[in-house]
Design a protein around this motif. Sequence first.
Motif, PDB file in Angstrom:
ATOM      1  N   TYR A 338       0.860  -1.188   0.000  1.00 56.12           N
ATOM      2  CA  TYR A 338       0.000   0.000   0.000  1.00 56.12           C
ATOM      3  C   TYR A 338       0.890   1.230   0.000  1.00 56.12           C
ATOM      4  CZ  TYR A 338      -3.850  -3.075   1.287  1.00 56.12           C
ATOM      5  OH  TYR A 338      -4.792  -4.061   1.286  1.00 56.12           O
ATOM      6  N   GLU A 377      -4.267   2.712  -6.794  1.00 57.62           N
ATOM      7  CA  GLU A 377      -5.250   2.222  -5.822  1.00 57.62           C
ATOM      8  C   GLU A 377      -5.422   3.200  -4.662  1.00 57.62           C
ATOM      9  OE1 GLU A 377      -4.140  -1.766  -4.681  1.00 57.62           O
ATOM     10  OE2 GLU A 377      -4.835  -2.641  -6.575  1.00 57.62           O
ATOM     11  N   TYR A 381      -8.907   4.118  -2.680  1.00 61.56           N
ATOM     12  CA  TYR A 381      -9.139   3.871  -1.249  1.00 61.56           C
ATOM     13  C   TYR A 381      -9.510   5.178  -0.540  1.00 61.56           C
ATOM     14  CZ  TYR A 381      -6.762  -0.690  -1.745  1.00 61.56           C
ATOM     15  OH  TYR A 381      -6.409  -1.956  -2.114  1.00 61.56           O
ATOM     16  N   ARG A 384     -12.992   6.147  -1.175  1.00 56.10           N
ATOM     17  CA  ARG A 384     -13.966   5.384  -0.374  1.00 56.10           C
ATOM     18  C   ARG A 384     -14.053   5.933   1.048  1.00 56.10           C
ATOM     19  NH1 ARG A 384     -14.698  -1.088   0.887  1.00 56.10           N
ATOM     20  NH2 ARG A 384     -15.806  -0.759   2.856  1.00 56.10           N
ATOM     21  N   GLU A 385     -12.922   6.299   1.634  1.00 57.45           N
ATOM     22  CA  GLU A 385     -12.948   6.864   2.993  1.00 57.45           C
ATOM     23  C   GLU A 385     -13.821   8.117   3.038  1.00 57.45           C
ATOM     24  OE1 GLU A 385      -8.979   5.861   5.353  1.00 57.45           O
ATOM     25  OE2 GLU A 385      -8.580   7.188   3.675  1.00 57.45           O
ATOM     26  N   MET A 420     -14.172  -0.791  -5.401  1.00 60.98           N
ATOM     27  CA  MET A 420     -13.946  -0.378  -4.006  1.00 60.98           C
ATOM     28  C   MET A 420     -15.210   0.219  -3.379  1.00 60.98           C
ATOM     29  SD  MET A 420     -11.693  -0.870  -1.907  1.00 60.98           S
ATOM     30  CE  MET A 420     -11.176  -2.310  -2.764  1.00 60.98           C
ATOM     31  N   ARG A 474     -13.037  -7.135  -1.466  1.00 61.81           N
ATOM     32  CA  ARG A 474     -13.098  -5.678  -1.304  1.00 61.81           C
ATOM     33  C   ARG A 474     -12.761  -5.272   0.132  1.00 61.81           C
ATOM     34  NH1 ARG A 474     -18.759  -4.257  -2.286  1.00 61.81           N
ATOM     35  NH2 ARG A 474     -18.133  -4.342  -4.460  1.00 61.81           N
ATOM     36  N   TYR A 478      -9.475  -3.233   1.664  1.00 61.90           N
ATOM     37  CA  TYR A 478      -9.743  -1.951   2.333  1.00 61.90           C
ATOM     38  C   TYR A 478      -9.217  -1.957   3.769  1.00 61.90           C
ATOM     39  CZ  TYR A 478     -12.381   2.275   3.620  1.00 61.90           C
ATOM     40  OH  TYR A 478     -12.751   3.530   4.036  1.00 61.90           O
ATOM     41  N   TRP A 481      -5.643  -1.184   3.683  1.00 60.34           N
ATOM     42  CA  TRP A 481      -5.426   0.253   3.493  1.00 60.34           C
ATOM     43  C   TRP A 481      -5.566   0.998   4.826  1.00 60.34           C
ATOM     44  CZ3 TRP A 481      -3.693   4.129   0.630  1.00 60.34           C
ATOM     45  CH2 TRP A 481      -4.129   5.424   0.929  1.00 60.34           C
ATOM     46  N   LYS A 482      -6.627   0.705   5.574  1.00 59.44           N
ATOM     47  CA  LYS A 482      -6.869   1.400   6.851  1.00 59.44           C
ATOM     48  C   LYS A 482      -5.676   1.221   7.791  1.00 59.44           C
ATOM     49  CE  LYS A 482     -10.884   3.069   7.548  1.00 59.44           C
ATOM     50  NZ  LYS A 482     -11.245   4.484   7.251  1.00 59.44           N
TER      51      LYS A 482
END
Length: 492
Positions: A338, A377, A381, A384-385, A420, A474, A478, A481-482
Amino acid sequence: MGRYILAIDQGTTSTRCILFDAQGMPVAMAQQEHRQIYPRPGWVEHDALEIWENTEGVVRQALAKAGARPAEVLAIGITNQRETTVIWERETGRPIYNAIVWQDTRTDALCAELSQEGGQDRFRPRTGLPLATYFSGPKIAWLLEHIPGARARAERGELLFGNIDTWLIWNLCGEHVTDVTNASRTLLMNLHTLDWDDHILSVLGIPRAMLPRIRPSVEIYGTARGVLEGVPVAGDLGDQQAALFGQTCFAPGEAKNTYGTGCFMLLNTGETPIPSQAGLLTTLAYQIAGQPAIYALEGSIAISGALVQWLRDNLGLISKSAEIEALARSVEDNGGIYFVPAFSGLFAPYWRSDARGVIVGLTRYVNKGHLARAALEATAYQTREVLEAMEADSGVKLSVLKVDGGMVVNELLMQFQADMLGVPVVRPKVIETTALGAAYAAGLATGFWRDLESLRQQWQVDRRWQPQMDAERREQLYAGWKKAVTRTFDWV
């Protein structure tokens, strides 16, 4: 009768001029980059005079390309990089210093000092914004503090402040004005009165005399001189609001995401400002003269397209930005890595100026294809946040995301974005929606277009991406990523 509307789109890296016809289609475009000035780490500046010269240049070029006379232009619309701060002399029109760009972090200490009393959200009830280096107010305070004699001159009314829209309109027609959308990004405008807030001005030590008049976004401000002699300047919207307008998101609950240097998602919330509990900005969407102002929630991501430029310019992984997609397609997935591009801290929904960029999960297996893919990506991401924060704040569940900006030609990114989010992603026929929004504003103000409904009818879909990834994959991606984001905190 004019045949064209001329839009000036003054962005972070370049200035564009686009002529639009009555169908809202681009007829001719000219573009010119300007210098990015980095005097020291975290400082980003532009030469405002260079930007004005480039503006005059691209206007001439676009007219020449279209074979159009200035008399055939009915109106001029302006859209601009927001928050970037210019102070100039009323008499000579000379800036007293370079423009301080929105990405600049030199006001870090000042913002920290201001937040000691009342915290980072000290001015949020009035402005909809947290205290951050991003906004113009602290930049003005810095200039008044650091340029010898500036404060006294500003108090005497000898100096004028403007964001880039105000600077361009001043040079075009001599009026010192801004619109509600740009004013709402200064940290100085009260969201409820749509006027400068005296309490904040006194805290920051900014004289009211240097500030422009705040006007609706769709209105005639004045008449141009010079190459566009006699043409009314009739629309002004900050770039992200212009894209919302150009995407015809005129109803509450409609949203768009612009993929440019940074990434900006805006959701129309109608005639009421919605205070954010989830780290978003409450901002103005637009105002049509004689009508109530329309508000929006905004999620700002500092670095998206800029990350691709960084891979190109600083690492030399690619020689042209367009090559990123092929490089990213050379691998199946991100290889477990990431890339969190917190180069100037993290914007929404975190607002952490202490964060810095990280690449996590590296192994010997990882190659430059994985880097390219992880860089793309990252944008999806982060989007989406922001979307999750919007849904939490507004209670509106998004059913489709309209997209625009330079990166939407990247089909790999658009598919991954749909995957995503789990909702369709839609790209319009005209992806120059920022310039289109400015043109729409100017055309509405001068009767070139009748009303919002007629603009809505013009908007057309070019391509739609449906989500294809299964939900388990998915969520797994994610979650990774977090976790990666937490590794950027507390670096500085």
